[in-house]
Design an enzyme around this catalytic site. Sequence first.
Site, mmCIF file in Angstrom:
data_model
loop_
_atom_site.group_PDB
_atom_site.id
_atom_site.type_symbol
_atom_site.label_atom_id
_atom_site.label_comp_id
_atom_site.label_asym_id
_atom_site.label_seq_id
_atom_site.Cartn_x
_atom_site.Cartn_y
_atom_site.Cartn_z
ATOM 1 N N GLU A 90 1.004 -1.074 -0.013
ATOM 2 C CA GLU A 90 -0.131 -0.145 -0.006
ATOM 3 C C GLU A 90 0.816 1.242 0.048
ATOM 4 O O GLU A 90 1.610 1.394 0.837
ATOM 5 C CB GLU A 90 -0.906 -0.040 1.243
ATOM 6 C CG GLU A 90 -1.968 1.044 1.283
ATOM 7 C CD GLU A 90 -2.754 1.074 2.426
ATOM 8 O OE1 GLU A 90 -3.076 -0.032 3.100
ATOM 9 O OE2 GLU A 90 -3.223 2.329 2.932
ATOM 10 N N LYS A 287 -6.630 -0.665 11.741
ATOM 11 C CA LYS A 287 -6.378 -1.105 10.393
ATOM 12 C C LYS A 287 -5.415 -0.105 9.933
ATOM 13 O O LYS A 287 -4.146 -0.737 9.457
ATOM 14 C CB LYS A 287 -7.509 -0.782 9.124
ATOM 15 C CG LYS A 287 -7.221 -1.565 8.029
ATOM 16 C CD LYS A 287 -6.297 -0.761 6.974
ATOM 17 C CE LYS A 287 -5.913 -1.140 5.605
ATOM 18 N NZ LYS A 287 -5.058 -0.425 4.848
ATOM 19 N N ASP A 303 4.278 -14.645 11.131
ATOM 20 C CA ASP A 303 2.736 -15.117 10.732
ATOM 21 C C ASP A 303 1.765 -14.085 10.950
ATOM 22 O O ASP A 303 1.385 -13.822 12.079
ATOM 23 C CB ASP A 303 2.325 -16.271 11.331
ATOM 24 C CG ASP A 303 1.094 -16.759 11.141
ATOM 25 O OD1 ASP A 303 0.174 -16.022 10.485
ATOM 26 O OD2 ASP A 303 0.739 -17.953 11.617
ATOM 27 N N HIS A 400 -2.050 10.812 0.180
ATOM 28 C CA HIS A 400 -2.318 9.517 -0.686
ATOM 29 C C HIS A 400 -2.481 9.521 -1.755
ATOM 30 O O HIS A 400 -1.835 8.884 -2.798
ATOM 31 C CB HIS A 400 -3.679 8.917 0.032
ATOM 32 C CG HIS A 400 -3.795 8.028 1.019
ATOM 33 N ND1 HIS A 400 -5.003 7.396 1.667
ATOM 34 C CD2 HIS A 400 -2.903 7.378 1.790
ATOM 35 C CE1 HIS A 400 -4.666 6.649 2.345
ATOM 36 N NE2 HIS A 400 -3.416 6.502 2.641
HETATM 37 C C1 MEV Z 1 -5.278 3.419 5.301
HETATM 38 O O1 MEV Z 1 -4.691 2.189 5.040
HETATM 39 C C2 MEV Z 1 -5.314 3.526 6.820
HETATM 40 C C3 MEV Z 1 -6.129 4.746 7.628
HETATM 41 O O2 MEV Z 1 -7.465 4.601 6.823
HETATM 42 C C4 MEV Z 1 -6.089 4.636 8.921
HETATM 43 C C5 MEV Z 1 -6.991 5.558 9.717
HETATM 44 O O3 MEV Z 1 -7.729 6.195 9.143
HETATM 45 O O4 MEV Z 1 -6.712 5.883 10.791
HETATM 46 C C6 MEV Z 1 -5.615 6.133 6.882
#
Ligand code: MEV
Length: 455
Positions: A90, A287, A303, A400
Amino acid sequence: MEQNEEKEISGFSKLSKRDKIAWLAKNFLYANPVEIVKEFAEYWHDNVEAQKLLDGFSENTLTNFPVPFGIAPNFKINGKVYAVPMVIEESSVVAAASNAAKYWLTRGGFKATVLSTKKVGQVHFVYKGNRDKLFRFFNDQKETFKEDVKHLTANMEKRGGGVLDIELIDFTELEPDYYQLRAYFETVDSMGANFINSCLEEFGKQLREKVESSVIFNDSEKEVEIVMCILSNYTPECLVRAEVRCKVKELGTFDNGNMNAEEFARKFERAVNIARIDPYRATTHNKGIMNGIDAVVIATGNDFRAVEACVHTFACRDGVYRSLSQCEVKDGEFRFWLDVPIAVGTVGGLTSLHPLAKRSLELLGNPNAKTLMEIIACTGLAQNFAALRSLTTVGIQAGHMKMHLTNILASMQANDEEVSKAQTFFSDKVVSVAAVREFLEKLRSASFGSNLNLG
Ligand code: MEV
C-alpha cells in the site's frame, strides 16, 4: 459454455511448474500457454536454488509474487535508532511511518515495554462422567502432565521456556460434556507453534490414558474423547506497550501554521476517543495500526494472520471493538500509547529460512523476540500517529493521492516526461483514475499543446 469438467483435475500437484501454468492458461485464462508461461517465468528467481527454497515454503507454486520491501529509518526506540524493514503493497504506509519516526526522533523517540510473553494452547475434549471426580483427578495429576512432556520441553527449558501452567475448564453449561485443558507456555525467542502443538497432543494422549487407568473413575466413567489439540492465537498475555510523549508545546504547529500545538493535541485526543467508542471508526483506526504492524511482521518472516487474528480479538476484549491506542492530554503533556498482543519469533519458522527475513532481522540487530515485539508495536503506533495527524489536519487524501498518482501513472505506462508533467498538473487538483487517463490521453494526442487546457 464453460466446461466444468475441464476445470477439474487430479494430480495437479504432480505436474511440473510449466505444465501447471499451461493447464491454467488453457482452462482458466483461455490464453496462449506459451505466453502465460513466459509471463509467470519472469518472476522466477534467477538462482535455481533460491527458487527451490521459495517453492518449498508452499505448495502448487507457479511463481513468486513480488511485494515492495521498504525501509522506515530514524526509529528511535528505547534510545536505540533502527531502520525498520517493511513489506507492504500500500502506497503511503512506509512514507507515513518514516515521517512519524522522524517527528518523534527529536521528541525523545518511542518507549516500548513487553508486559508479558505468555502463549496459550488448548486440548478440547468430551467427558461424560462425573465432573467433580474429573477435577479431583486433574488436580492430583496436574504436575505429572508437565513431567510427561519433558522429552518435548527439555530444549525449550534450557532456553528459559517451557510449560508454565495447565488448567481444567468446565464448559458443559455452554456445550454438553465439553471440557478444556488450557495450557500456558513460554516459548522465549520462537513463535513456538510446533512446540506448543506437540505438547498439546501429548497432553491429550496422556489425558485419555491417565483417565483410563485411574482408580478414581468407575468403568463407565473412563472415556475421554479428544476433539482437538491446538494452540490459541489469542495471546492477550503476550503483550507489549509502545508509547510516545512530550510537552504539548513541543508538538509544533500543523497545517502550514494554521493549527497550534494545543489545538492539535485536543483534536488528536478526540480522534482517538472516537475510535475508543465507535467500532466503525475503531476498525479503520486499527487497520492503520496494522498497516505498520503487518509490514514488519511480514518483513521478519512472521505469521501476520496470527497477529491479525489476535489483535482484533484483543480489541474487543471488553465486548466492544475499540481502538488499540489511547491518548491523554493532561497537565501540559501529550501522551499517546498502544497496548497490543504480538506473538512473534526471531528463531525458527521462516525467520532464518527466508533470505530477506533473515536480512530484516539483521538490519534490526538480530533482536530477541521481546525486542522485535517492541519494534513492531512502535511501528504500529507511528503509523497510527501519522494517519491521525493527517486526518485531523490536512486530511488523508493530500498525501495518499500523491502516491496514488504514481501508481495510476505506472498502470497507464506513463514515461518519465509524462510522470513529471502529471505531477505538476495534479499538484493542486483531485487525482482520480479518470482524470489521469484524460490528462494522459490529451497529452499523448497529436493536438496536445495547441488545445489542452492545463488550467
Ligand atoms: C489506510 O490504509 C489507513 C487509514 O485509513 C487509517 C486511519 O483512518 O486511521 C488512513
